[in-house]
Enzyme design. Structure first.
Site, PDB file in Angstrom:
ATOM      1  N   ASP A  25       0.831  -1.195   0.000  1.00  0.00           N
ATOM      2  CA  ASP A  25       0.000   0.000   0.000  1.00  0.00           C
ATOM      3  C   ASP A  25       0.871   1.252   0.000  1.00  0.00           C
ATOM      4  OD1 ASP A  25      -2.305  -1.525   0.108  1.00  0.00           O
ATOM      5  OD2 ASP A  25      -2.480  -1.410   2.289  1.00  0.00           O
TER       6      ASP A  25
ATOM      7  N   LYS B 117      -6.438  -7.246  -0.039  1.00  0.00           N
ATOM      8  CA  LYS B 117      -7.541  -7.839   0.713  1.00  0.00           C
ATOM      9  C   LYS B 117      -7.186  -9.213   1.266  1.00  0.00           C
ATOM     10  CE  LYS B 117     -11.181  -5.287  -1.670  1.00  0.00           C
ATOM     11  NZ  LYS B 117     -11.473  -4.448  -0.487  1.00  0.00           N
ATOM     12  N   GLY B 118      -6.488 -10.019   0.474  1.00  0.00           N
ATOM     13  CA  GLY B 118      -6.112 -11.344   0.951  1.00  0.00           C
ATOM     14  C   GLY B 118      -5.189 -11.282   2.146  1.00  0.00           C
TER      15      GLY B 118
ATOM     16  N   GLU C 138      -9.586  -9.962  -5.958  1.00  0.00           N
ATOM     17  CA  GLU C 138      -8.426  -9.223  -6.447  1.00  0.00           C
ATOM     18  C   GLU C 138      -7.432 -10.136  -7.167  1.00  0.00           C
ATOM     19  OE1 GLU C 138      -8.151  -5.319  -3.555  1.00  0.00           O
ATOM     20  OE2 GLU C 138      -6.835  -7.008  -3.113  1.00  0.00           O
TER      21      GLU C 138
ATOM     22  N   ASN D 297     -20.518  -5.739   0.570  1.00  0.00           N
ATOM     23  CA  ASN D 297     -21.030  -4.505   1.152  1.00  0.00           C
ATOM     24  C   ASN D 297     -22.252  -4.071   0.351  1.00  0.00           C
ATOM     25  OD1 ASN D 297     -20.171  -3.123  -1.170  1.00  0.00           O
ATOM     26  ND2 ASN D 297     -18.328  -2.310  -0.192  1.00  0.00           N
TER      27      ASN D 297
ATOM     28  N   SER E 138     -21.323   2.476   8.466  1.00  0.00           N
ATOM     29  CA  SER E 138     -21.586   2.932   9.832  1.00  0.00           C
ATOM     30  C   SER E 138     -22.931   2.466  10.369  1.00  0.00           C
ATOM     31  CB  SER E 138     -21.526   4.462   9.886  1.00  0.00           C
ATOM     32  OG  SER E 138     -22.517   5.035   9.051  1.00  0.00           O
TER      33      SER E 138
ATOM     34  N   ASP F 244     -11.810  -5.683   5.765  1.00  0.00           N
ATOM     35  CA  ASP F 244     -10.950  -6.864   5.905  1.00  0.00           C
ATOM     36  C   ASP F 244     -10.876  -7.327   7.353  1.00  0.00           C
ATOM     37  OD1 ASP F 244     -10.428  -6.835   3.172  1.00  0.00           O
ATOM     38  OD2 ASP F 244      -8.692  -5.514   3.411  1.00  0.00           O
TER      39      ASP F 244
ATOM     40  N   ARG G 256      -7.774   4.024  13.617  1.00  0.00           N
ATOM     41  CA  ARG G 256      -6.329   4.052  13.409  1.00  0.00           C
ATOM     42  C   ARG G 256      -6.008   4.306  11.944  1.00  0.00           C
ATOM     43  NH1 ARG G 256      -4.964  -1.645  16.517  1.00  0.00           N
ATOM     44  NH2 ARG G 256      -5.350  -0.919  18.647  1.00  0.00           N
TER      45      ARG G 256
ATOM     46  N   GLY H 134      -3.808   3.475   8.538  1.00  0.00           N
ATOM     47  CA  GLY H 134      -3.108   2.341   7.953  1.00  0.00           C
ATOM     48  C   GLY H 134      -4.035   1.212   7.572  1.00  0.00           C
TER      49      GLY H 134
END
Length: 318
Positions: free
Chosen positions: A13, A42-43, A146, A190, A232, A262, A295, A297
């Site tokens: 990333d 994602k994995g 992905e 989602n 949310s 994830d 957080r 990241g």
């Protein structure tokens, strides 16, 4: 010992934080010290989430996939090992770069992601067929989208052949055949992904239509449950035996939502693989995700089981 296998992507990333995203042709300043790099995909994120949120004494987590022969690949394998993820079946591809995700995170915590698949494109049908023995002996196979779709399809067939439960997180969203969906024990899209699976891309799932969406996806043959995450607002589930409910999200201030989904997948997968009830597993996943979004990241934001156990002050939205 519960064996959980994750077949999927591994990316480095490259993250830039900014107050707002630039428009076309526009250059703006991001946050001071707002650039960072880290392991993701994602994995990999889901494997890390399962590992951090499980007890290594009773859970084995394995990653299946490909990295490039570059510094990013070395760092990826090192990071996964550090988190207790088995990487014996991760293949290093010569003359290929490790997958990369360029992520822009706005002040609100919302993110935009651009992917370069790199070595993830080498997770092909031949690779998956070579992993049949590993897949056949696990308790739960987790997958996303992905990696090449034909590899996902072969993995679904192998899991079905050996009676292995599959949790499918259909992201990034693309249409899937009813046959592919029918091989899933758990389908976890989602609100946007659910709409695309139903060929209604312009009508994302909402609290008003989510039960109908879940029912329709179940009718395609999902064996155990459909869970539609609603950001949310929480997550709505409907099981094959007719049980359904909305599990509320925890009320927190989001800083970065990059790894929220994830974390949710990893936490839910670990809990359900250990035989916990569906609703309890989803409530655990919601709590874990609430910690993650506070957080910055991707993989670095995923909490440990100890951190979750110590977070008793999270309140649910009403």
């Amino acid at each position: 010992m519960i064996n959980i296998v994750v077949l999927g992507s591994m990316n480095t990333d490259l993250v830039m934080r900014t107050k707002i995203c630039p428009s076309g042709g526009e250059t703006i300043h991001g946050e001071p010290d707002g650039f960072s790099t880290g392991n993701g995909g994602k994995g990999a994120n889901q494997a890390v989430a399962v590992a951090r949120l499980s007890n290594p004494a009773d859970t084995k987590v394995s990653m299946l996939g490909c990295v490039g022969d570059d510094a990013f690949g070395v760092e990826m394998l090192s990071g996964l090992k550090k988190d207790g993820v088995n990487v014996d079946n991760v293949k290093k591809i010569e003359n290929k770069s490790t997958g990369v995700a360029m992520i822009i995170v706005e002040e609100t915590g919302e993110n935009r992601i651009l992917l370069s698949e790199g070595a993830n494109g080498n997770v092909d049908t031949a690779f998956v067929k070579a992993m049949e023995q590993r897949i056949s002996t696990c308790n739960l196979l987790i997958m996303q989208l992905e990696i090449p779709l034909e590899a996902v399809e072969i993995a679904l067939q192998i899991a079905h052949k050996h009676g292995v439960d599959v949790l499918m997180n259909p992201a990034p969203a693309i249409p899937l055949s009813h046959d592919m969906i029918s091989y899933c024990a758990y389908l976890v899209p989602n609100e946007h992904e659910a709409a695309i699976l139903l060929n209604q891309a312009d009508s994302p799932a909402t609290l008003e239509n989510v039960d109908a969406y879940a029912s329709k996806l179940l009718s395609f043959g999902v064996r155990k449950a459909v869970i539609i995450t609603l950001g949310s607002q929480g997550a709505y589930y409907k099981s094959a035996n007719g049980e359904s409910a909305l599990v509320s999200a925890c009320k927190v201030k989001a800083v970065d939502t990059t790894a929220a989904g994830d974390t949710f997948i990893g936490a839910f997968s670990n809990s359900i693989a250990h035989g916990q009830p569906l609703k309890d597993s989803l409530e655990f996943a919601a709590k874990c995700s609430a910690i993650t979004v506070q957080r910055k990241g991707a993989a670095s934001s995923i909490p440990s089981l100890l951190e979750v156990d110590g977070s008793f002050n999270l309140k649910k939205n009403t």
